[in-house]
Design an enzyme around this catalytic site. Structure first.
Site: not given
Ligand code: NAD
Length: 354
Positions: A183, A80
């Site tokens: 996701v 990282k």
């Molecule tokens: P993203 O930023 O696209 O979506 C996150 C969503 O959460 C947004 O719609 C945001 O408005 C919402 N949010 C923020 N604060 C909030 C709250 N207090 N209450 C409710 N909703 C809230 O992120 P993502 O890519 O969908 O990833 C989601 C999670 O999964 C993150 O923790 C990320 O680290 C983890 N993750 C993602 C991936 C990936 O492939 N994208 C892989 C592994 C882990």
């Protein structure tokens, strides 16, 4: 205090402190373990409050990547990187920082592979690629990781429902999804198609409207999501949502979602276990995106293979649940043990995933 005494230092193989006077680059590349393959993981650009906070992030997140790839059965290690800078820096200054960083990545000769993370865009990675051969998870390679992450989480929910409730189907199962971003929205699609009932929340009204209208989901306020009378709580937004306050509210007997670092502390994982709440360890259930992106590192990306490996997370999680039950230990401990066994170059006796 030396970095070797840092609380998050965990036998990291190599930590590179990168400095470039001309661009003003201050960055850290942490390579945790390369027993199984190159140290792979995202690059963050963030205005850290302190140098220690940047070191903490690099050390903790690189170890997390080693564990994620190991349990998923990937030939990748953990790495990282963080650039200590305002993520809003733009123009020539940003380009100079990224180029200087890219030269450091290149100098490591493939011990570290870089991808997007917080504060870094695909366009940023394209600039880094002009200086380095070692980038993965790109649109013209493996593409968007989110559908694969969502597919893995969906499989994990199916495994958890089978293990905890004894059902072979998600028909009528109530799932509270927190976060409808990349996701969460794909996950809702899978769950809806499987006949699950959705209760959702987000702070983004457009996302809420879309999921409510596409899938007939019930919308609740962000703070109300924990207390919903559901079978599954699927955190797909923030970390540390399993904490003292939310544990008092949770009615779900299954926690299975995409968010990283869901347990505020290890103690909360122990409490879940003692309460009989089944927790799908975050870095295991959310490995689908990394599984997909790893094809770029191998140099032979296959969507079909990535899909099959992501579907196999069902069995990996089922094995973890079974071993947790057999040995009466929390699932997060069982998962860590499997990762550590593989990182020592040994075969794990208790889990599949190869
Ligand atoms: P993203 O930023 O696209 O979506 C996150 C969503 O959460 C947004 O719609 C945001 O408005 C919402 N949010 C923020 N604060 C909030 C709250 N207090 N209450 C409710 N909703 C809230 O992120 P993502 O890519 O969908 O990833 C989601 C999670 O999964 C993150 O923790 C990320 O680290 C983890 N993750 C993602 C991936 C990936 O492939 N994208 C892989 C592994 C882990």
């Amino acid at each position: 205090m030396s970095v070797f005494d840092h609380l998050e230092f965990s036998h990291h193989e190599q930590i590179v402190f990168c400095h470039d006077s001309e661009s003003g680059l201050h960055a850290i590349i942490a390579i945790h373990n390369t027993t199984l393959g190159s140290g792979a993981g995202g690059l963050r650009m963030w205005n850290y409050d302190s140098f220690d906070a940047a070191v903490t992030d690099a050390l903790r997140l690189s170890k997390g990547m080693s564990y994620k790839s190991a349990v998923a059965g990937l030939a990748c290690g953990g790495g990282k990187a963080v650039i200590i800078a305002d993520p809003h820096i733009s123009g020539e200054k940003r380009e100079k920082l990224l180029r200087a960083f890219g030269k450091y990545v290149q100098s490591l000769g493939g011990r570290y592979w870089v991808a997007e993370d917080v504060g870094i865009s695909v366009d940023d990675i394209k600039i880094i690629m002009e200086e380095s051969d070692y980038a993965f998870g790109l649109p013209d390679g493996s593409g968007d990781p989110s559908p694969f992450t969502a597919l893995g989480v969906f499989e994990g929910i199916k495994a958890a429902v089978k293990f905890q409730l004894g059902y072979d189907t998600l028909e009528g199962i109530k799932v509270a999804v927190q976060g409808l971003g990349h996701v969460g929205s794909y996950l809702c699609g899978h769950l809806h198609e499987a006949g699950a009932k959705l209760i959702v929340t987000d702070i983004n009204q457009d996302a809420l409207n879309r999921i409510a209208s596409d899938y007939g989901a019930t919308v609740v306020e962000p703070d109300a999501i924990y207390a919903q009378d559901v079978d599954v709580y699927a955190p797909c937004a923030l970390g540390a949502t399993i904490n003292d306050a939310t544990l008092l509210q949770l009615k779900a007997t299954i926690i299975a979602g995409a968010a990283n670092n869901q347990l505020k502390t290890m103690k909360h994982g122990d409490i879940l276990h003692n309460k009989g709440i089944l927790y799908a360890p975050d870095y295991v259930i959310n490995a689908g995106g990394m599984i997909n992106a790893s094809g770029d590192i191998y140099g032979i990306y296959s969507r079909e293979e990535a899909t099959q490996k992501t579907l196999a997370l069902y069995h990996t999680l089922m094995d973890i649940f079974t071993e947790s039950h057999r040995s009466n230990r929390p699932t997060y401990i069982v998962a860590d043990e499997i990762a550590e066994t593989k990182l020592r170059g040994q075969q794990s006796e208790s889990v599949a995933g190869d």
